[in-house]
Write an enzyme that holds these catalytic residues in place. Structure first.
Site, PDB file in Angstrom:
ATOM      1  N   LEU A   1      11.729   3.032   6.549  1.00  8.48           N
ATOM      2  CA  LEU A   1      12.109   1.918   7.409  1.00  8.48           C
ATOM      3  C   LEU A   1      11.246   0.682   7.213  1.00  8.48           C
ATOM      4  CD1 LEU A   1      12.627   3.949  10.726  1.00  8.48           C
ATOM      5  CD2 LEU A   1      14.288   3.483   8.929  1.00  8.48           C
ATOM      6  N   ALA A   2      10.144   0.787   6.494  1.00  7.59           N
ATOM      7  CA  ALA A   2       9.210  -0.337   6.388  1.00  7.59           C
ATOM      8  C   ALA A   2       8.304  -0.163   5.181  1.00  7.59           C
ATOM      9  CB  ALA A   2       8.372  -0.439   7.665  1.00  7.59           C
TER      10      ALA A   2
ATOM     11  N   LYS B   1       2.509  -3.760   8.667  1.00  5.39           N
ATOM     12  CA  LYS B   1       3.708  -2.955   8.462  1.00  5.39           C
ATOM     13  C   LYS B   1       4.922  -3.804   8.821  1.00  5.39           C
ATOM     14  CE  LYS B   1       5.816   1.457   9.833  1.00  5.39           C
ATOM     15  NZ  LYS B   1       5.631   2.699  10.625  1.00  5.39           N
TER      16      LYS B   1
ATOM     17  N   LEU C   1       0.832  -1.197   0.000  1.00  6.01           N
ATOM     18  CA  LEU C   1       0.000   0.000   0.000  1.00  6.01           C
ATOM     19  C   LEU C   1       0.868   1.249   0.000  1.00  6.01           C
ATOM     20  CD1 LEU C   1      -2.604  -1.085   2.701  1.00  6.01           C
ATOM     21  CD2 LEU C   1      -3.029  -0.887   0.246  1.00  6.01           C
ATOM     22  N   GLY C   2       2.004   1.143   0.674  1.00  3.72           N
ATOM     23  CA  GLY C   2       2.935   2.256   0.749  1.00  3.72           C
ATOM     24  C   GLY C   2       4.274   1.773   1.244  1.00  3.72           C
TER      25      GLY C   2
ATOM     26  N   VAL D   1       4.069  -1.350   3.908  1.00  2.00           N
ATOM     27  CA  VAL D   1       2.783  -1.790   4.436  1.00  2.00           C
ATOM     28  C   VAL D   1       2.024  -2.578   3.365  1.00  2.00           C
ATOM     29  CG1 VAL D   1       0.603  -1.065   5.474  1.00  2.00           C
ATOM     30  CG2 VAL D   1       2.693   0.225   5.936  1.00  2.00           C
TER      31      VAL D   1
ATOM     32  N   ASP E   1       5.145  13.255  12.147  1.00  2.00           N
ATOM     33  CA  ASP E   1       5.461  12.886  10.773  1.00  2.00           C
ATOM     34  C   ASP E   1       4.207  12.989   9.908  1.00  2.00           C
ATOM     35  OD1 ASP E   1       7.184  12.196   8.791  1.00  2.00           O
ATOM     36  OD2 ASP E   1       7.267  10.063   9.256  1.00  2.00           O
TER      37      ASP E   1
ATOM     38  N   ALA F   1       7.839   3.218   3.103  1.00  2.87           N
ATOM     39  CA  ALA F   1       8.496   4.316   3.805  1.00  2.87           C
ATOM     40  C   ALA F   1       9.988   4.016   3.944  1.00  2.87           C
ATOM     41  CB  ALA F   1       7.854   4.527   5.171  1.00  2.87           C
TER      42      ALA F   1
END
Length: 533
Positions: free
Chosen positions: A163-164, A180, A158-159, A166, A312, A161
């Site tokens: 560091l991770a 996540k 889904l996305g 999802v 954030d 980032a």
């Protein structure tokens, strides 16, 4: 000891240290040769060298007058090329580098627009790891095969980032969740990357002593351990959900603790569109001003009242949707980073305090500083700026950084002057000329202020996208929260009931004056619009 023997000893010590460091790096990165410290350090050093060559050869070496149009045009080209080099480094080294790149994307007041705009892609389009890496972390942390836990799991995230990433998944009981999963080599890279970053910043400080970027290193070292602990993120999510349980339009996904570890976070899936997705907002008949007003209320409450601030708020972490009531719901995601109390200057100790709120002293000083800006009270601005760590004439620059407005606009009244394109252009054109002073402010300011500045910048970016920057409601809500913060502390400090009652009455009177002021201002603007038509 002879010089020769000493030289040999130093040589073997360096070789031995490098060997041990390399082995430790290999082990920490699960023996991925491409991720060992010396490789990542070399990439960073080469990129810094290449950027230096771009400016020295293609800009400074041309002998152009700095005031000429040709120089300014060429400087913009060099900024863009250098930013693309930096973006490539972030995408290659990943992890902490992407996190720093995202931070750069929020520094509108500090860096040229070419850097800010280029790095903004990292907010929503960070590099993706293959699904097998995701499965590997799930197996290691949850001690089961993914198929035993999930009925289905979407291969495309889904996305993604820094560091991770999802993934949407369905449990065997039919529940839809968002999983996540931390990138597998982030833990091993983090310490090495921080050391690399610290060395590069020290080199920059040696070459350019007027620039002070140690604050960026300190903040990253403090924040990364918090963001790498997904269990802490789960606790943050529950804490903010409890704080705002009375707000029906705010939704925080519920944590599934039986499927959560320090590297895997499983939460209920809530559907919505990104806050900057203008097509989604238009298609679902959502009012952009309602979005901005609710975000303004939410973050003013967090900063000035609760002292526990989601830090954030880039567009990938805030979703919106049309509610069954007919208004707009806000969905708050990614709770790994919160602005919290720092009671001392040591990194290790501040990390253990990550569940505490911003200190009362800081919140009240910051509230008073905002009230002095809204009241255009330069004497009070100087006083409260000094209490936040910025002494002397730099209080004006600090006020500009906090508000994102020019000094002339602040003196005229930021709640009366709508942001214009010419003001934004002037802001970005003039600020690069005072970078040493800006970096000095960031180096001296109360450490609790740094994440607040980042949060302010990201929120302004959302308002700019929604084209809602001129709304008066934001200043009204902020003024009310500032007054409540200041008077709440005064009430707590009073010992007698009579004095508490007197201060409470004064608070209500101040809130009434704010409401009356903005009502009159709104009526004036409405009358101007009517007469204008």
């Amino acid at each position: 000891m002879s010089a020769v023997r000493l030289g040999r000893l130093l040589k073997y010590t360096v070789i031995g240290g490098a060997t041990i460091g390399t082995l430790a790096s290999l082990h920490g990165n699960q023996y991925q040769l491409n991720s060992i410290g010396i490789v990542r350090l070399s990439r960073a050093a080469v990129t810094v060298f290449q950027i230096g060559v771009i400016y020295k050869r293609d800009l400074y070496g041309k002998g152009l007058e700095k005031s000429s149009d040709e120089y300014k045009s060429l400087k913009s080209v060099c900024h863009k090329r250098s930013a693309e080099k930096l973006l490539q480094l972030c995408c290659t080294n990943k992890g902490v580098y992407i996190k720093v790149g995202q931070h750069i994307a929020a520094l509108d007041y500090l860096l040229p627009s070419e850097y800010v705009q280029t790095m903004k892609i990292l907010h929503c389009h960070a590099p993706t790891n293959p699904i097998e890496d995701v499965y590997k972390v799930i197996r290691e942390d949850l001690k089961k095969e993914p198929s035993q836990i999930f009925k289905t799991i979407e291969l495309e995230p889904l996305g993604t980032a820094s560091l991770a990433q999802v993934h949407k998944a369905t449990l065997h009981d039919g529940s839809v969740v968002a999983v996540k999963v931390q990138h597998p080599y982030v833990q091993g890279n983090a310490k090495i990357d921080m050391k690399t970053m610290e060395y590069l910043v020290k080199i920059m400080s040696w070459v350019f002593p007027e620039f002070k970027f140690q604050w960026l290193v300190d903040e990253t070292k403090k924040n990364i351990p918090q963001e790498l602990d997904f269990e802490q993120e789960g606790h943050n999510a529950e804490k903010i959900a409890k704080m705002f349980q009375h707000v029906e339009w705010l939704h925080v996904p519920k944590v599934r603790w039986d499927l959560t570890t320090s590297r895997v976070l499983t939460m209920d899936f809530i559907f919505g569109g990104q806050v900057n997705d203008l097509n989604y907002i238009k298609e679902h008949d959502i009012n952009p001003f309602e979005i901005s007003d609710k975000l303004g209320k939410l973050y003013s409450q967090m900063i000035f009242i609760n002292g526990f601030v989601h830090s954030d708020p880039h567009p990938g972490n805030i979703f919106v949707r049309k509610s069954e009531r007919g208004d707009c719901d806000i969905i708050l995601l990614d709770h790994g980073l919160y602005a919290v109390s720092i009671l001392n200057n040591t990194v290790s100790q501040s990390i253990t305090l990550c569940s505490k709120n911003l200190s009362d002293e800081f919140r009240v000083e910051y509230a008073n500083f905002w009230l002095s800006i809204l009241n255009r009270d330069r004497k009070a601005m100087r006083q409260h700026s000094a209490n936040l760590g910025i002494k002397g004439d730099l209080y004006g620059l600090f006020a500009c950084m906090v508000t994102g407005r020019t000094w002339d606009t602040i003196l005229k009244g930021i709640d009366k002057q709508k942001p214009t394109k010419s003001e934004k252009d002037l802001f970005q054109r003039e600020f690069p000329n005072i970078l040493p002073q800006i970096s000095g402010v960031l180096d001296k300011v109360n450490r609790q202020m740094l994440l607040i500045l980042k949060t302010n910048d990201l929120m302004r970016g959302i308002e700019h996208t929604l084209q809602t920057s001129a709304r008066m409601g934001a200043f009204r809500v902020m003024s009310q929260c500032c007054v409540k913060s200041v008077y709440s502390q005064r009430i707590c400090q009073e010992s007698s009931k009579i004095r508490k009652f007197t201060v409470t009455v004064a608070q209500y009177w101040a809130l009434f004056k704010i409401k009356l002021y903005y009502t009159i201002l709104s009526l004036r603007q409405l009358s101007v619009q009517i007469l204008g038509t």
